[in-house]
Write a protein that holds these residues in place. Structure first.
Motif, PDB file in Angstrom:
ATOM      1  N   GLN A  46      47.433  32.768  46.750  1.00  0.00           N
ATOM      2  CA  GLN A  46      47.879  32.876  45.357  1.00  0.00           C
ATOM      3  C   GLN A  46      46.695  32.646  44.425  1.00  0.00           C
ATOM      4  O   GLN A  46      45.688  32.050  44.819  1.00  0.00           O
ATOM      5  N   PRO A  47      46.788  33.125  43.174  1.00  0.00           N
ATOM      6  CA  PRO A  47      45.657  32.994  42.242  1.00  0.00           C
ATOM      7  C   PRO A  47      45.438  31.555  41.797  1.00  0.00           C
ATOM      8  O   PRO A  47      46.389  30.768  41.709  1.00  0.00           O
ATOM      9  N   VAL A  48      44.190  31.233  41.529  1.00  0.00           N
ATOM     10  CA  VAL A  48      43.843  29.917  40.983  1.00  0.00           C
ATOM     11  C   VAL A  48      43.291  30.036  39.563  1.00  0.00           C
ATOM     12  O   VAL A  48      43.137  29.029  38.863  1.00  0.00           O
ATOM     13  N   LEU A  49      42.999  31.276  39.148  1.00  0.00           N
ATOM     14  CA  LEU A  49      42.374  31.489  37.845  1.00  0.00           C
ATOM     15  C   LEU A  49      42.942  32.748  37.204  1.00  0.00           C
ATOM     16  O   LEU A  49      43.076  33.779  37.852  1.00  0.00           O
ATOM     17  N   LEU A  50      43.280  32.631  35.928  1.00  0.00           N
ATOM     18  CA  LEU A  50      43.708  33.796  35.155  1.00  0.00           C
ATOM     19  C   LEU A  50      42.481  34.387  34.483  1.00  0.00           C
ATOM     20  O   LEU A  50      41.770  33.692  33.754  1.00  0.00           O
ATOM     21  N   ARG A  51      42.215  35.670  34.737  1.00  0.00           N
ATOM     22  CA  ARG A  51      40.992  36.312  34.220  1.00  0.00           C
ATOM     23  C   ARG A  51      41.175  36.731  32.754  1.00  0.00           C
ATOM     24  O   ARG A  51      41.102  37.885  32.379  1.00  0.00           O
ATOM     25  N   SER A  53      40.177  35.716  28.516  1.00  0.00           N
ATOM     26  CA  SER A  53      38.953  35.359  27.802  1.00  0.00           C
ATOM     27  C   SER A  53      39.264  34.272  26.770  1.00  0.00           C
ATOM     28  O   SER A  53      39.876  34.559  25.742  1.00  0.00           O
ATOM     29  N   PRO A  54      38.902  33.001  27.035  1.00  0.00           N
ATOM     30  CA  PRO A  54      38.212  32.528  28.234  1.00  0.00           C
ATOM     31  C   PRO A  54      39.183  32.392  29.417  1.00  0.00           C
ATOM     32  O   PRO A  54      40.402  32.373  29.216  1.00  0.00           O
ATOM     33  N   PRO A  55      38.645  32.289  30.638  1.00  0.00           N
ATOM     34  CA  PRO A  55      39.508  32.150  31.818  1.00  0.00           C
ATOM     35  C   PRO A  55      40.345  30.879  31.745  1.00  0.00           C
ATOM     36  O   PRO A  55      39.925  29.866  31.178  1.00  0.00           O
ATOM     37  N   ARG A  56      41.542  30.942  32.341  1.00  0.00           N
ATOM     38  CA  ARG A  56      42.446  29.792  32.363  1.00  0.00           C
ATOM     39  C   ARG A  56      42.915  29.536  33.788  1.00  0.00           C
ATOM     40  O   ARG A  56      43.060  30.464  34.579  1.00  0.00           O
ATOM     41  N   LEU A  57      43.169  28.271  34.083  1.00  0.00           N
ATOM     42  CA  LEU A  57      43.634  27.894  35.411  1.00  0.00           C
ATOM     43  C   LEU A  57      45.117  28.160  35.577  1.00  0.00           C
ATOM     44  O   LEU A  57      45.890  28.041  34.636  1.00  0.00           O
ATOM     45  N   THR A  58      45.510  28.508  36.791  1.00  0.00           N
ATOM     46  CA  THR A  58      46.928  28.506  37.149  1.00  0.00           C
ATOM     47  C   THR A  58      47.318  27.066  37.474  1.00  0.00           C
ATOM     48  O   THR A  58      46.471  26.161  37.518  1.00  0.00           O
ATOM     49  N   ASP A  59      48.588  26.832  37.732  1.00  0.00           N
ATOM     50  CA  ASP A  59      49.028  25.484  38.115  1.00  0.00           C
ATOM     51  C   ASP A  59      48.301  25.015  39.376  1.00  0.00           C
ATOM     52  O   ASP A  59      47.887  23.852  39.474  1.00  0.00           O
ATOM     53  N   LEU A  60      48.150  25.914  40.333  1.00  0.00           N
ATOM     54  CA  LEU A  60      47.430  25.559  41.558  1.00  0.00           C
ATOM     55  C   LEU A  60      45.973  25.268  41.238  1.00  0.00           C
ATOM     56  O   LEU A  60      45.379  24.318  41.771  1.00  0.00           O
ATOM     57  N   GLY A  61      45.370  26.064  40.373  1.00  0.00           N
ATOM     58  CA  GLY A  61      43.989  25.832  39.972  1.00  0.00           C
ATOM     59  C   GLY A  61      43.803  24.467  39.346  1.00  0.00           C
ATOM     60  O   GLY A  61      42.795  23.779  39.594  1.00  0.00           O
ATOM     61  N   GLN A  62      44.758  24.037  38.536  1.00  0.00           N
ATOM     62  CA  GLN A  62      44.684  22.716  37.924  1.00  0.00           C
ATOM     63  C   GLN A  62      44.731  21.623  38.981  1.00  0.00           C
ATOM     64  O   GLN A  62      43.975  20.648  38.917  1.00  0.00           O
ATOM     65  N   ARG A  63      45.602  21.782  39.968  1.00  0.00           N
ATOM     66  CA  ARG A  63      45.696  20.774  41.031  1.00  0.00           C
ATOM     67  C   ARG A  63      44.397  20.701  41.827  1.00  0.00           C
ATOM     68  O   ARG A  63      43.948  19.624  42.223  1.00  0.00           O
ATOM     69  N   LEU A  64      43.779  21.856  42.045  1.00  0.00           N
ATOM     70  CA  LEU A  64      42.534  21.891  42.814  1.00  0.00           C
ATOM     71  C   LEU A  64      41.379  21.243  42.044  1.00  0.00           C
ATOM     72  O   LEU A  64      40.571  20.514  42.619  1.00  0.00           O
ATOM     73  N   THR A  65      41.295  21.515  40.748  1.00  0.00           N
ATOM     74  CA  THR A  65      40.204  20.910  39.969  1.00  0.00           C
ATOM     75  C   THR A  65      40.415  19.405  39.826  1.00  0.00           C
ATOM     76  O   THR A  65      39.448  18.639  39.831  1.00  0.00           O
ATOM     77  N   ASN A  66      41.666  18.970  39.704  1.00  0.00           N
ATOM     78  CA  ASN A  66      41.946  17.529  39.712  1.00  0.00           C
ATOM     79  C   ASN A  66      41.469  16.901  41.016  1.00  0.00           C
ATOM     80  O   ASN A  66      40.864  15.827  41.033  1.00  0.00           O
ATOM     81  N   HIS A  67      41.761  17.594  42.127  1.00  0.00           N
ATOM     82  CA  HIS A  67      41.350  17.103  43.447  1.00  0.00           C
ATOM     83  C   HIS A  67      39.830  16.974  43.522  1.00  0.00           C
ATOM     84  O   HIS A  67      39.303  15.970  44.014  1.00  0.00           O
ATOM     85  N   LEU A  68      39.114  17.975  43.006  1.00  0.00           N
ATOM     86  CA  LEU A  68      37.654  17.936  43.050  1.00  0.00           C
ATOM     87  C   LEU A  68      37.114  16.764  42.243  1.00  0.00           C
ATOM     88  O   LEU A  68      36.182  16.075  42.679  1.00  0.00           O
ATOM     89  N   GLN A  69      37.680  16.516  41.052  1.00  0.00           N
ATOM     90  CA  GLN A  69      37.243  15.373  40.237  1.00  0.00           C
ATOM     91  C   GLN A  69      37.360  14.083  41.031  1.00  0.00           C
ATOM     92  O   GLN A  69      36.464  13.232  41.014  1.00  0.00           O
ATOM     93  N   GLN A  70      38.472  13.924  41.744  1.00  0.00           N
ATOM     94  CA  GLN A  70      38.702  12.682  42.469  1.00  0.00           C
ATOM     95  C   GLN A  70      37.788  12.569  43.696  1.00  0.00           C
ATOM     96  O   GLN A  70      37.304  11.483  44.019  1.00  0.00           O
ATOM     97  N   VAL A  71      37.540  13.689  44.354  1.00  0.00           N
ATOM     98  CA  VAL A  71      36.618  13.675  45.492  1.00  0.00           C
ATOM     99  C   VAL A  71      35.211  13.293  45.034  1.00  0.00           C
ATOM    100  O   VAL A  71      34.523  12.504  45.683  1.00  0.00           O
ATOM    101  N   GLN A  72      34.780  13.841  43.903  1.00  0.00           N
ATOM    102  CA  GLN A  72      33.456  13.526  43.386  1.00  0.00           C
ATOM    103  C   GLN A  72      33.321  12.042  43.069  1.00  0.00           C
ATOM    104  O   GLN A  72      32.276  11.439  43.302  1.00  0.00           O
ATOM    105  N   GLN A  73      34.410  11.444  42.550  1.00  0.00           N
ATOM    106  CA  GLN A  73      34.347  10.019  42.258  1.00  0.00           C
ATOM    107  C   GLN A  73      34.320   9.191  43.547  1.00  0.00           C
ATOM    108  O   GLN A  73      33.643   8.170  43.615  1.00  0.00           O
ATOM    109  N   LEU A  74      35.045   9.640  44.570  1.00  0.00           N
ATOM    110  CA  LEU A  74      34.982   8.944  45.853  1.00  0.00           C
ATOM    111  C   LEU A  74      33.582   9.004  46.440  1.00  0.00           C
ATOM    112  O   LEU A  74      33.079   8.024  46.999  1.00  0.00           O
TER     113      LEU A  74
END
Length: 295
Positions: A46-51, A53-74
Motif C-alpha cells: 500500500q502507498p506510504v506517500l501521496l505524490r 505538491s508538497p508530498p503528504r504521508l498516508t496513515d501508514l506513512g505517518q506510522r512508519l515515520t513515527n517508528h523511525l523517530q523512535q528508533v533513532q532515539q533508541l
C-alpha cells in the motif's frame, strides 16, 4: 526487517517538501529516492506517500515515520554523549512566541546542547502537534495536553497574552470611549492558524467574533513592531513586551483582559538520555519564565 534507508528517504521527502531536495540531502539521485519509496510500498502492499505538491504521508506513512523517530532515539540512547563524535540533529516543533522569548536560554541550560544541531519547525501553538503526529519531529512545544500515540507530554506553564496596541492607535479609534466596534478595527494575526484574536473578540464582543480587517505578519518580532507603529492591535505575550507595557508604548485595548495559553513539551516514550536532559532543562527554564499551570 524494516528497510530503514527507505524510511529515511520517506522522511527526507516529507521534510524537504519534494524528491529533488530530498535527493540532495541524502546525496543520491532523485530516481534512487523514488525507487526506495516505491520498493517500500511494494513490500507493504500500500502507498506510504501521496505524490501531491508538497508530498503528504498516508496513515501508514505517518506510522512508519513515527517508528523511525523512535528508533533513532533508541540508537542515540545506546551511546553516552561523550562516546559519540558526531553531533545529533534535534528537530523541534515550536510556536514562534516561545522561540522569540524564552527558548534560547532554556536550551543553554542543557549541558549537552553543544552536541546538538537544532532544526526548529515553527508552528502555531494550537496546531504544532501535527508535526509530532506525522513523525516529522523529535519533540514539540504546543498548547495541546493530550499526547500522540507512542508519546508523552509534560506541562511547562502558561504564556499570558494581552490585547495590545499603541497609544496612538487607541486614540485614533477612540477606544477609551467605546469598544463596540472593536471587531472592525485593523487586527494583527500571525498566520491563518492564529486564533488568539478570535478568542479575544469572542470574549469581549461575542456577536462579532470574527475580525473584519487583518494584517497577517508571520514574524513574532515584526508583529510587535507593527503594534508599536500603530498598524493594528494584536494578542502579544506579556513576557515579550513587558518593557513596552511598562513604558506605555503598548497599552491594553480592553483594560484588565488577558488570555492564558498553556504550553506542553511532547516527546516520544522511547526518549534518549540526550533528549531527556534537554527536556529537563527546558522544563526548568519554563518554570522561571511562564506562569504556573492551574489544574
Amino acid at each position: 526487517m524494516m528497510d530503514y534507508r527507505a524510511l529515511e528517504a520517506l522522511v527526507a521527502v516529507l521534510e524537504c517538501r519534494g524528491f529533488e531536495r530530498a535527493a540532495q540531502r541524502l546525496n543520491v539521485s532523485q530516481s534512487a529516492v523514488s525507487q526506495r519509496i516505491r520498493q517500500l510500498e511494494f513490500r507493504l502492499g500500500q502507498p506510504v506517500l501521496l505524490r501531491t505538491s508538497p508530498p503528504r504521508l498516508t496513515d501508514l506513512g505517518q506510522r512508519l515515520t513515527n517508528h523511525l523517530q523512535q528508533v533513532q532515539q533508541l540508537e542515540q540512547g545506546l551511546l553516552l554523549p561523550q562516546e559519540s563524535a558526531e553531533s545529533v540533529k534535534i528537530r523541534l516543533a515550536v510556536n514562534a512566541d516561545t522561540l522569540d522569548t524564552w527558548l534560547a536560554p532554556a536550551l543553554l541550560r542543557c549541558d549537552d546542547y553543544v552536541q546538538m544541531d537544532f532544526d526548529f519547525v515553527v508552528e502555531d501553538q494550537d496546531v504544532g502537534l501535527k508535526r509530532m503526529r506525522n513523525g516529522e519531529v523529535m519533540a514539540c512545544i504546543c498548547a495541546t495536553a493530550a499526547p500522540v500515540n507512542g508519546g508523552l507530554s509534560q506541562p511547562l506553564g502558561v504564556m499570558r497574552y494581552r490585547a495590545l496596541a499603541s497609544p496612538e492607535f487607541i486614540r485614533r479609534h477612540q477606544l477609551k470611549r467605546s469598544q463596540k466596534a472593536i471587531a472592525q478595527l485593523p487586527c494583527l494575526i500571525f498566520s491563518g492558524d492564529d486564533r488568539l484574536q478570535h478568542r479575544f473578540l469572542q470574549s469581549v464582543s461575542p456577536e462579532h467574533a470574527e475580525p473584519q480587517r487583518t494584517h497577517q505578519c508571520p514574524s513574532s518580532g515584526g508583529f510587535v513592531r507593527m503594534a508599536l507603529a500603530g498598524i493594528g492591535y494584536g494578542m502579544i505575550p506579556q513576557v515579550q513586551v513587558a518593557e513596552h507595557i511598562k513604558s506605555g508604548e503598548l497599552r491594553d485595548v480592553v483594560p484588565g483582559y488577558h488570555l492564558d495559553v498553556p504550553l506542553y513539551w511532547h516527546y516520544w516514550q522511547t526518549e534518549s538520555s540526550l533528549l531527556k536532559n534537554l527536556r529537563t532543562a527546558v522544563v526548568a527554564e519554563a518554570k522561571k519564565v511562564l506562569l504556573p499551570l492551574k489544574h
